[in-house]
Motif scaffolding. Structure first.
Motif, mmCIF file in Angstrom:
data_model
loop_
_atom_site.group_PDB
_atom_site.id
_atom_site.type_symbol
_atom_site.label_atom_id
_atom_site.label_comp_id
_atom_site.label_asym_id
_atom_site.label_seq_id
_atom_site.Cartn_x
_atom_site.Cartn_y
_atom_site.Cartn_z
ATOM 1 N N ASP A 13 19.250 25.019 62.149
ATOM 2 C CA ASP A 13 19.602 26.213 61.405
ATOM 3 C C ASP A 13 20.459 25.805 60.205
ATOM 4 O O ASP A 13 21.428 25.073 60.343
ATOM 5 C CB ASP A 13 20.383 27.164 62.318
ATOM 6 N N ASP A 14 20.062 26.250 59.034
ATOM 7 C CA ASP A 14 20.838 25.914 57.839
ATOM 8 C C ASP A 14 21.485 27.139 57.204
ATOM 9 O O ASP A 14 21.965 27.089 56.081
ATOM 10 C CB ASP A 14 19.976 25.164 56.818
ATOM 11 N N LYS B 46 12.493 12.446 61.085
ATOM 12 C CA LYS B 46 13.585 13.391 61.305
ATOM 13 C C LYS B 46 14.127 13.957 59.987
ATOM 14 O O LYS B 46 14.477 15.128 59.905
ATOM 15 C CB LYS B 46 14.706 12.718 62.095
ATOM 16 N N ALA B 47 14.165 13.147 58.944
ATOM 17 C CA ALA B 47 14.683 13.616 57.652
ATOM 18 C C ALA B 47 13.803 14.709 57.037
ATOM 19 O O ALA B 47 14.275 15.491 56.215
ATOM 20 C CB ALA B 47 14.825 12.446 56.683
ATOM 21 N N ALA B 48 12.534 14.768 57.424
ATOM 22 C CA ALA B 48 11.624 15.782 56.881
ATOM 23 C C ALA B 48 11.577 17.035 57.735
ATOM 24 O O ALA B 48 10.933 18.014 57.357
ATOM 25 C CB ALA B 48 10.216 15.203 56.759
ATOM 26 N N ASP B 49 12.250 17.023 58.860
ATOM 27 C CA ASP B 49 12.201 18.162 59.781
ATOM 28 C C ASP B 49 13.291 19.174 59.412
ATOM 29 O O ASP B 49 14.263 19.368 60.147
ATOM 30 C CB ASP B 49 12.345 17.675 61.223
ATOM 31 N N THR B 50 13.105 19.787 58.250
ATOM 32 C CA THR B 50 14.075 20.757 57.727
ATOM 33 C C THR B 50 13.344 22.024 57.309
ATOM 34 O O THR B 50 12.133 22.003 57.037
ATOM 35 C CB THR B 50 14.821 20.193 56.503
ATOM 36 N N TRP B 51 14.091 23.120 57.231
ATOM 37 C CA TRP B 51 13.489 24.368 56.772
ATOM 38 C C TRP B 51 13.014 24.289 55.318
ATOM 39 O O TRP B 51 11.936 24.822 54.996
ATOM 40 C CB TRP B 51 14.438 25.530 56.991
ATOM 41 N N PRO B 52 13.769 23.671 54.405
ATOM 42 C CA PRO B 52 13.237 23.563 53.044
ATOM 43 C C PRO B 52 11.894 22.812 52.983
ATOM 44 O O PRO B 52 10.989 23.212 52.243
ATOM 45 C CB PRO B 52 14.336 22.818 52.283
ATOM 46 N N MET B 53 11.750 21.760 53.795
ATOM 47 C CA MET B 53 10.468 21.045 53.815
ATOM 48 C C MET B 53 9.385 21.929 54.422
ATOM 49 O O MET B 53 8.226 21.883 54.005
ATOM 50 C CB MET B 53 10.594 19.731 54.584
ATOM 51 N N TRP B 54 9.742 22.737 55.409
ATOM 52 C CA TRP B 54 8.757 23.644 55.996
ATOM 53 C C TRP B 54 8.313 24.662 54.947
ATOM 54 O O TRP B 54 7.131 25.019 54.862
ATOM 55 C CB TRP B 54 9.317 24.339 57.225
ATOM 56 N N GLY B 55 9.247 25.127 54.129
ATOM 57 C CA GLY B 55 8.877 26.021 53.038
ATOM 58 C C GLY B 55 7.910 25.352 52.072
ATOM 59 O O GLY B 55 6.930 25.967 51.633
ATOM 60 N N ALA B 56 8.169 24.091 51.758
ATOM 61 C CA ALA B 56 7.266 23.344 50.875
ATOM 62 C C ALA B 56 5.890 23.199 51.527
ATOM 63 O O ALA B 56 4.855 23.370 50.868
ATOM 64 C CB ALA B 56 7.860 21.970 50.554
ATOM 65 N N ALA B 57 5.877 22.897 52.810
ATOM 66 C CA ALA B 57 4.604 22.753 53.524
ATOM 67 C C ALA B 57 3.821 24.054 53.488
ATOM 68 O O ALA B 57 2.593 24.053 53.311
ATOM 69 C CB ALA B 57 4.867 22.313 54.964
#
Length: 188
Positions: free
Chosen positions: A161-162, A51-62
């Motif tokens: 949403d952030d 859950k901690a990795a389920d963020t938009w910034p992490m999606w950008g990194a991915a």
């Protein structure tokens, strides 16, 4: 199984081998030595950690680490891959995705070496189910057990949403170190 027990198993797999398929098999073997209840607890901890990795910034990194493209499935398996980098790397990366550059696996990807594996570890998501099946003989028994307990775990990403419009590409723009390390994938 508490969170430390979960991470101990992941770190044990990491110490066992670099090969992700072999790590997954090692995890299945270790989990299959436990009770069905402990296997369920592993699965619950996995969802909690993810859950901690389920963020938009992490999606950008991915997106950056995946040559500029990242579907729901790719991001889901990327989250598991980041978990596989170990607790310290994972916790730092979920707080600041730019710290992924400190991981040797990410530096190897950035160097563009032919031996660099894609940043995904899909099979990690099935290890508890495979172990549960070995212990109980029930195909897909883990999912039935969770359902019987009213537990419905997520099966795809759903970042909150952030406030930054534009999804993964816009979030990638906020990761300058990763953009520099993956210039071909950097958004225009």
């Amino acid at each position: 199984m508490d969170i430390d027990g979960y991470w101990a198993l992941l770190e044990g797999a990491r110490a066992h081998t670099e090969d992700l398929d072999e790590r997954a098999e090692w995890l299945v073997e270790q989990l299959a030595r436990r009770t069905p209840a402990e296997i369920i607890e592993f699965e619950l901890r996995h969802a909690e950690v993810r859950k901690a990795a389920d963020t938009w910034p992490m999606w950008g990194a991915a997106m950056l680490l995946n040559d500029g493209w990242c579907s729901d499935d790719v991001f889901w398996y990327f989250q598991a891959w980041v978990i596989g980098l170990g607790r310290q790397v994972y916790e730092r990366a979920t707080a600041d995705p730019e710290t992924l550059l400190d991981a040797p696996e990410v530096r190897r990807l950035a160097s563009g070496g032919d031996d660099a594996e894609p940043p995904e570890w899909e099979i990690l998501d099935y290890t508890a189910n495979y172990a549960y099946e070995r212990v109980t003989g029930e195909e897909h028994g883990l999912w039935r057990a969770l359902d019987e307990h009213g537990i419905n775990l997520p099966t795809s990403p759903a970042p909150a949403d952030d406030g930054i419009e534009g999804g993964q590409a816009e979030h990638a723009r906020h990761l300058p170190r990763l953009c520099a390390a993956f210039p071909l994938a950097a958004p225009a």
